[in-house]
Every structure is written in structure tokens, then in C-alpha cells.
Design an enzyme around this catalytic site. Structure first.
Site, PDB file in Angstrom:
ATOM      1  N   GLU A 162      -9.621 -14.220  -4.016  1.00  0.00           N
ATOM      2  CA  GLU A 162     -10.388 -13.584  -2.949  1.00  0.00           C
ATOM      3  C   GLU A 162     -10.812 -14.701  -2.001  1.00  0.00           C
ATOM      4  O   GLU A 162     -10.913 -15.880  -2.274  1.00  0.00           O
ATOM      5  CB  GLU A 162     -11.829 -13.055  -3.485  1.00  0.00           C
ATOM      6  CG  GLU A 162     -11.765 -12.165  -4.458  1.00  0.00           C
ATOM      7  CD  GLU A 162     -12.922 -11.507  -4.925  1.00  0.00           C
ATOM      8  OE1 GLU A 162     -13.426 -10.546  -4.563  1.00  0.00           O
ATOM      9  OE2 GLU A 162     -13.783 -12.173  -5.603  1.00  0.00           O
ATOM     10  N   GLY A 172     -15.558 -13.244   0.793  1.00  0.00           N
ATOM     11  CA  GLY A 172     -15.461 -12.182   0.121  1.00  0.00           C
ATOM     12  C   GLY A 172     -15.377 -12.224  -1.334  1.00  0.00           C
ATOM     13  O   GLY A 172     -14.335 -11.508  -1.990  1.00  0.00           O
ATOM     14  N   SER A 198       1.089  -9.653  -0.554  1.00  0.00           N
ATOM     15  CA  SER A 198       0.742  -8.128  -0.577  1.00  0.00           C
ATOM     16  C   SER A 198       1.055  -7.544   0.741  1.00  0.00           C
ATOM     17  O   SER A 198       1.364  -6.225   0.892  1.00  0.00           O
ATOM     18  CB  SER A 198      -0.751  -7.854  -0.614  1.00  0.00           C
ATOM     19  OG  SER A 198      -1.364  -8.794   0.135  1.00  0.00           O
ATOM     20  N   LYS A 214       0.801  -1.166   0.022  1.00  0.00           N
ATOM     21  CA  LYS A 214      -0.028  -0.025   0.078  1.00  0.00           C
ATOM     22  C   LYS A 214       0.921   1.444   0.165  1.00  0.00           C
ATOM     23  O   LYS A 214       0.344   2.271  -0.460  1.00  0.00           O
ATOM     24  CB  LYS A 214      -0.738   0.022   1.148  1.00  0.00           C
ATOM     25  CG  LYS A 214      -2.075  -1.034   0.982  1.00  0.00           C
ATOM     26  CD  LYS A 214      -3.104  -0.652   0.060  1.00  0.00           C
ATOM     27  CE  LYS A 214      -4.479  -1.487   0.329  1.00  0.00           C
ATOM     28  NZ  LYS A 214      -5.678  -0.933  -0.539  1.00  0.00           N
ATOM     29  N   ASP A 259     -16.988 -10.604  -3.829  1.00  0.00           N
ATOM     30  CA  ASP A 259     -17.467  -9.550  -4.538  1.00  0.00           C
ATOM     31  C   ASP A 259     -16.942  -9.455  -6.081  1.00  0.00           C
ATOM     32  O   ASP A 259     -17.751  -9.232  -7.161  1.00  0.00           O
ATOM     33  CB  ASP A 259     -17.443  -8.116  -4.075  1.00  0.00           C
ATOM     34  CG  ASP A 259     -16.097  -7.823  -3.471  1.00  0.00           C
ATOM     35  OD1 ASP A 259     -15.532  -8.431  -2.891  1.00  0.00           O
ATOM     36  OD2 ASP A 259     -15.951  -6.788  -3.753  1.00  0.00           O
ATOM     37  N   SER A 297      -8.718  -0.179   6.293  1.00  0.00           N
ATOM     38  CA  SER A 297      -8.927  -1.187   7.506  1.00  0.00           C
ATOM     39  C   SER A 297      -7.280  -1.657   8.026  1.00  0.00           C
ATOM     40  O   SER A 297      -7.365  -2.316   9.120  1.00  0.00           O
ATOM     41  CB  SER A 297      -9.172  -2.817   6.894  1.00  0.00           C
ATOM     42  OG  SER A 297      -8.303  -3.075   5.847  1.00  0.00           O
TER      43      SER A 297
END
Length: 323
Positions: A208, A212, A308, A57, A214, A82
Site C-alpha cells: 500500500e 493509504g 496491476s 480490472k 487502511d 476511480s
């Protein structure tokens, strides 16, 4: 005939790489013969758990924050997250001589909340199950006159995240597939842009948690689909709907979405701890979980994986992996 300009391009990712050079870490790429044997392929692991703040990030946060005007930096930066984007914006703000106010869920892991505060950010909490973090963040930014940097719905953020894949491919050369965790979709959007911009034939696979899914549902439906807020150990992937910008990229460039269970994520975390001697948080372990559990079909010969992040407290890691 009308054409739609993509929100990011390979040139934008290359520009982001130049922007963050010398500030973000160029993280290592690890190999494991044991992993290769279990998976039946040559796996190259891009370890963003070694990035500043412990996750990818920071790449996107710094790329976006460093492009703010002096007046915007003087007024401060807002974000909602989060955990990992929160830390990334907090550190980016500090590096640039600015300040940060971060909207975080009340149930954010303490280690991520403490780290965010440690970088000097002010923290404002909300209930992720009853409140909309985007609405909370936008209202806060408007009230205080802050520049808002969202976790993925931003071209500079997405381009910054894509530098992880760009670095990986610079080191490995052409790969047959790239496997990437999917939350809001910024990492895979940037990574797919970089990967397919360099090698059009590369297969891009997102992963995923089962709770979750989506993005998988959205890609199958051909439109963004909302789900109840996921309850999964992969807290960094607890998105309930893909981003609008990220989905516009991923709908064009992502070839497949694989789903993994929380138990498969635990197994992957334990595996990389024991075999590669690295600590990976649940969200970062999902691509390896997909490979180890056979959730990615018809594996090609050479595979890149983006781990990640590694932001997890020792007691939480022991709780998840100790049994």
C-alpha cells in the site's frame, strides 16, 4: 462449532478463468536481470498493464457482468470507480451488448475518464472527499434499475481478479512469494486464494502507499479500520477502508503488508520504463517499489509480482518521473 464459508475458492478462480478465456488477454510475464541483481532474488513480473483497458480490472468486471441475466443486461450496469474498474465495466458492458453508467470522482485523471467515456459509458461525478461513492452508486443503481458491479466487494469480481495470479503460477510453477498491490483488496484476495490454493506455503505480501495504509492497520487491529481518504499519487489505491468481503479473505491469507512512499513509487515507475521498456501507473508500480526500496523483509529466492495496470497519460507520467 460454526464454520464460515470463504466468499471465493480456488475452484471459483478456475471457473472465472474459463469464463473470461478468449475475452481477457493472457498477459506476459517479464524478467529483468538488473532487477534480480538489485533485489537479490528471481523476480517474475505479471504485466497486467497489457490487459484490456490497461489493467487487471477487466478480469473481474467481465467475469461478473457475463453472469448477469439477459433482463439485467438489457436494463444496464452501474459501477463506481476511480478509473480502471470504470473502464473495465464500460468495456464489459459493450462486449455483452449492454450499457454502463459509472460514478467517478471529480478529480479522476482525465485519461481514465476519457477512456471510460470512449467505451460508451455515461459518467456521473462525485466529490471523493465529501461524498460516499458506495452510497452514490447504490442510489443511482436503485433509481435506474441497474445491476451494480462494485470494484471489489463481489465474489465474481474477486475470483476474476485472482486469474492473474493463476496464470502467473501456471507459467512459473511454484514461487516462494507473491507481491501484490492493495487498494480495496479484491486483487490480493483473489490472488491469495489462487496462490495458496495451489501452493500452501507461498508467502503473500500486499503493498500500500504510506498515505493509504487502511489494510495494514486493519490487519494489525484484527478488524476493518477506516482512515481519511488518502492523498497519494497512487490514485487506484486511495481506499479509506478495506472491503468487508475482501478483508475476510485477506485476514486469513495475507502474510504481510509493506508500505511505500510516493517518491519510491516514482522511482519504480522510472526504473521499469528505462529497464523493461514498459509504462506502469503509480498503483501498479507499488509492488516493485517495495522490492526496490527494501520494504519487503527476508526476501525468498523466487518472487512473483503483479503489476496491476498502466493507465497514465503521457504528460502525467512525465510530470511524475521527469525529475
Amino acid at each position: 462449532m460454526t464454520t464460515t464459508t470463504p466468499p471465493i475458492t480456488l475452484d471459483a478462480v478456475r471457473d472465472a478463468a474459463a469464463q473470461i478465456k478468449g475475452i481477457a488477454h493472457r498477459t506476459p510475464v517479464l524478467r529483468s536481470r538488473t532487477l534480480d541483481a538489485l533485489v537479490g532474488a528471481e523476480v517474475h513480473i505479471k504485466c497486467e498493464n497489457f490487459q484490456r483497458i490497461g489493467a487487471f480490472k477487466f478480469r473481474g468486471a467481465y467475469n461478473a457482468a457475463s453472469r448477469l441475466t439477459p433482463d439485467e443486461l438489457a436494463r444496464g450496469i452501474a459501477a463506481y470507480s476511480s478509473g480502471n474498474h470504470a473502464q473495465a465495466v464500460a468495456l464489459a458492458a459493450r462486449e455483452l451488448g449492454s450499457t454502463a453508467v459509472i460514478v467517478m470522482p471529480e478529480d479522476t485523471p482525465r485519461s481514465k475518464r476519457d477512456a471510460t467515456a470512449g467505451y460508451g459509458a455515461e459518467i456521473v461525478t462525485y466529490d471523493r472527499y465529501t461524498e460516499d461513492r458506495v452510497a452514490v452508486g447504490e442510489a443511482l443503481a436503485a433509481e435506474r434499475g441497474l445491476a451494480l458491479i462494485p470494484p471489489y466487494e463481489h465474489p465474481h469480481v474477486m475470483a476474476g481478479q485472482g486469474t492473474a495470479a493463476l496464470e502467473l503460477l501456471e507459467e512459473t510453477g511454484e514461487l516462494d512469494a507473491l507481491v501484490v498491490p492493495v487498494g480495496g483488496g479484491g486483487l490480493i484476495a483473489g490472488s491469495a486464494t489462487a496462490a495458496k490454493g495451489l501452493y500452501a506455503g507461498i508467502r503473500v505480501v500486499g503493498v500500500e502507499p504510506e498515505a493509504g495504509d487502511d489494510t495494514k492497520r486493519s490487519l494489525e487491529a484484527g478488524r476493518r479500520v477506516s482512515i481519511p481518504v488518502p492523498r497519494t499519487i497512487a490514485d487506484g489505491q486511495a481506499a479509506d477502508i478495506p472491503g468487508e468481503l475482501t478483508f475476510s479473505v485477506n485476514q486469513r491469507l495475507v502474510d504481510e503488508i509493506a508500505l511505500v512512499s510516493d517518491d519510491e513509487i516514482r522511482d519504480a515507475m522510472r526504473f521499469v520504463f528505462e529497464r523493461l521498456k514498459i509504462v506502469v501507473e503509480p498503483s501498479g508500480a507499488t509492488p516493485l517499489a517495495a522490492l526496490l526500496s527494501g520494504r519487503v523483509g527476508a526476501l525468498p529466492r523466487r518472487i512473483g509480482v503483479i503489476v496491476s495496470g498502466g493507465n497514465i497519460a503521457a504528460d502525467r507520467f512525465a510530470e511524475l518521473c521527469g525529475h
